[in-house]
Design a protein around this motif. Sequence first.
Motif, PDB file in Angstrom:
ATOM      1  N   VAL A 119       0.847  -1.204   0.000  1.00 51.71           N
ATOM      2  CA  VAL A 119       0.000   0.000   0.000  1.00 51.71           C
ATOM      3  C   VAL A 119       0.882   1.254   0.000  1.00 51.71           C
ATOM      4  O   VAL A 119       0.595   2.240  -0.689  1.00 51.71           O
ATOM      5  N   GLU A 120       1.942   1.211   0.787  1.00 51.98           N
ATOM      6  CA  GLU A 120       2.874   2.339   0.808  1.00 51.98           C
ATOM      7  C   GLU A 120       3.478   2.583  -0.574  1.00 51.98           C
ATOM      8  O   GLU A 120       3.620   3.735  -1.027  1.00 51.98           O
ATOM      9  N   ILE A 122       2.098   1.736  -3.446  1.00 51.43           N
ATOM     10  CA  ILE A 122       1.034   2.226  -4.330  1.00 51.43           C
ATOM     11  C   ILE A 122       0.857   3.736  -4.149  1.00 51.43           C
ATOM     12  O   ILE A 122       0.691   4.485  -5.122  1.00 51.43           O
ATOM     13  N   LEU A 123       0.909   4.195  -2.899  1.00 50.09           N
ATOM     14  CA  LEU A 123       0.716   5.621  -2.616  1.00 50.09           C
ATOM     15  C   LEU A 123       1.932   6.440  -3.038  1.00 50.09           C
ATOM     16  O   LEU A 123       1.792   7.622  -3.405  1.00 50.09           O
ATOM     17  N   HIS A 124       3.108   5.821  -2.997  1.00 45.11           N
ATOM     18  CA  HIS A 124       4.342   6.542  -3.368  1.00 45.11           C
ATOM     19  C   HIS A 124       5.147   5.677  -4.349  1.00 45.11           C
ATOM     20  O   HIS A 124       6.154   5.058  -3.964  1.00 45.11           O
ATOM     21  N   PRO A 125       4.702   5.578  -5.625  1.00 42.00           N
ATOM     22  CA  PRO A 125       5.368   4.699  -6.600  1.00 42.00           C
ATOM     23  C   PRO A 125       6.784   5.180  -6.931  1.00 42.00           C
ATOM     24  O   PRO A 125       7.085   6.374  -6.856  1.00 42.00           O
ATOM     25  N   ALA A 126       7.632   4.226  -7.262  1.00 41.55           N
ATOM     26  CA  ALA A 126       9.006   4.516  -7.675  1.00 41.55           C
ATOM     27  C   ALA A 126       9.337   3.630  -8.866  1.00 41.55           C
ATOM     28  O   ALA A 126       8.806   2.520  -8.998  1.00 41.55           O
ATOM     29  N   PRO A 127      10.201   4.079  -9.754  1.00 40.40           N
ATOM     30  CA  PRO A 127      10.533   3.281 -10.942  1.00 40.40           C
ATOM     31  C   PRO A 127      11.250   1.985 -10.575  1.00 40.40           C
ATOM     32  O   PRO A 127      11.989   1.911  -9.596  1.00 40.40           O
ATOM     33  N   LEU A 199       1.319  -5.323  -7.631  1.00 36.27           N
ATOM     34  CA  LEU A 199       1.776  -6.717  -7.679  1.00 36.27           C
ATOM     35  C   LEU A 199       2.148  -7.223  -6.286  1.00 36.27           C
ATOM     36  O   LEU A 199       1.872  -8.378  -5.934  1.00 36.27           O
ATOM     37  N   GLY A 200       2.769  -6.359  -5.487  1.00 34.74           N
ATOM     38  CA  GLY A 200       3.064  -6.738  -4.111  1.00 34.74           C
ATOM     39  C   GLY A 200       1.801  -7.033  -3.333  1.00 34.74           C
ATOM     40  O   GLY A 200       1.751  -7.973  -2.530  1.00 34.74           O
TER      41      GLY A 200
END
Length: 389
Positions: A119-120, A122-127, A199-200
């Motif tokens: 969830v973390e 998803i809220l703060h996506p990174a490449p 996916l996680g």
Amino acid sequence: MTQWLLKRFVPGFDRSGDPAVRERYGLLSGAVGIVLNLLLSGGKFLAGAVTGSISIMADAFNNLSDAGSSVVTLVGFRLAGQKADRDHPFGHGRIEYLAGLLVSLLILMVGVELIQSSVEKILHPAPVELSALSVVILAVSVAVKLWMSHFNRTLSRRIHSAAMAATATDSLSDAVATATLLAGLVAGYWLGLPLDGWLGLAVAVFILRAGWGAAKDTVDPLLGKPPDPELVKAIEQTVLSHPQVVGMHDLVIHDYGPGRAMMSFHAEVPMDANILEAHDIIDHIERELMEKYDILTSIHMDPIVTNDRQVNERRAMVERLVKEINPNLTIHDFRMTGGPCHTNLIFDVAAPHDCPLGDEELKEAITRRIRQENANCFAVIQVDHLFVE
């Protein structure tokens, strides 16, 4: 491969009912799980560090928890194999169920942690940087987990182990989760979509589902569940194959862990039979059941009237009347005492747990039908509840 491992590390592997052999099965399963899960976890930690993927790191933690679960399984089988002692006269077999329950709880804890991390993300996506090494590691992991599922499922069926069945289910869910993760990462990389957190989350859901199923499979035998209907049928056929026994009832089977079961029941014999001969037959049946089903048996002998026409007619009448109330009702220990004004019909009625009538309601319903059929008959009824269906 499975057969080779059994031949190499489990002497006497074909004697799966032997507690010592069961222990060796558990030790083999635990050792294989520890080694392979540590290797998979190390590989995925490397892949996660290279790519910066939370979902791969989550999968690595999942494999690390699986290694811990394998340690629990190994220790559980070791403890369960201890002999009975003064404080535990029925042995330590249920420790195997406790080990399986602890494995399932560890699986659920990992699933909850992964949900939070995903969830973390998803809220703060990174490449995510996907590499050929990461793809190879994940693909190999899928293949290894599929083999581990097959391996533990084969072992669980051989020794009827709930703990190994839970491990097999966990391995299969891991394989599906990792395959989904791999496909999603490849798709997200080529399409440029931030799918890593989602996916996680999918991996976490797979883990939670596997943990819940494994927990149920281990809690049921701890709480007490009915025996296999096929086993009950086979026991009844064995007992009633002896012509000296005309009926049986009140069968109860206690499970003190795989290969450690006890049972008791009442065997009906004609009241005019020779008491010593009847007792000898009962002793023989106890030994026969132990040899056939590896269940320690205690039989209570019930003498019943079999050659009195009036008693047989009254018994048949009562059996018909209780079946009209509920087709699953049965009677046993039928006796009759006569008098100048009325006749007492004394018997037990066995009711399934899902019978809609309470004990007093059931007694009242049976008594009413008997009085309607014959006003001179009075019923003295004891209600039993079935331990087997």
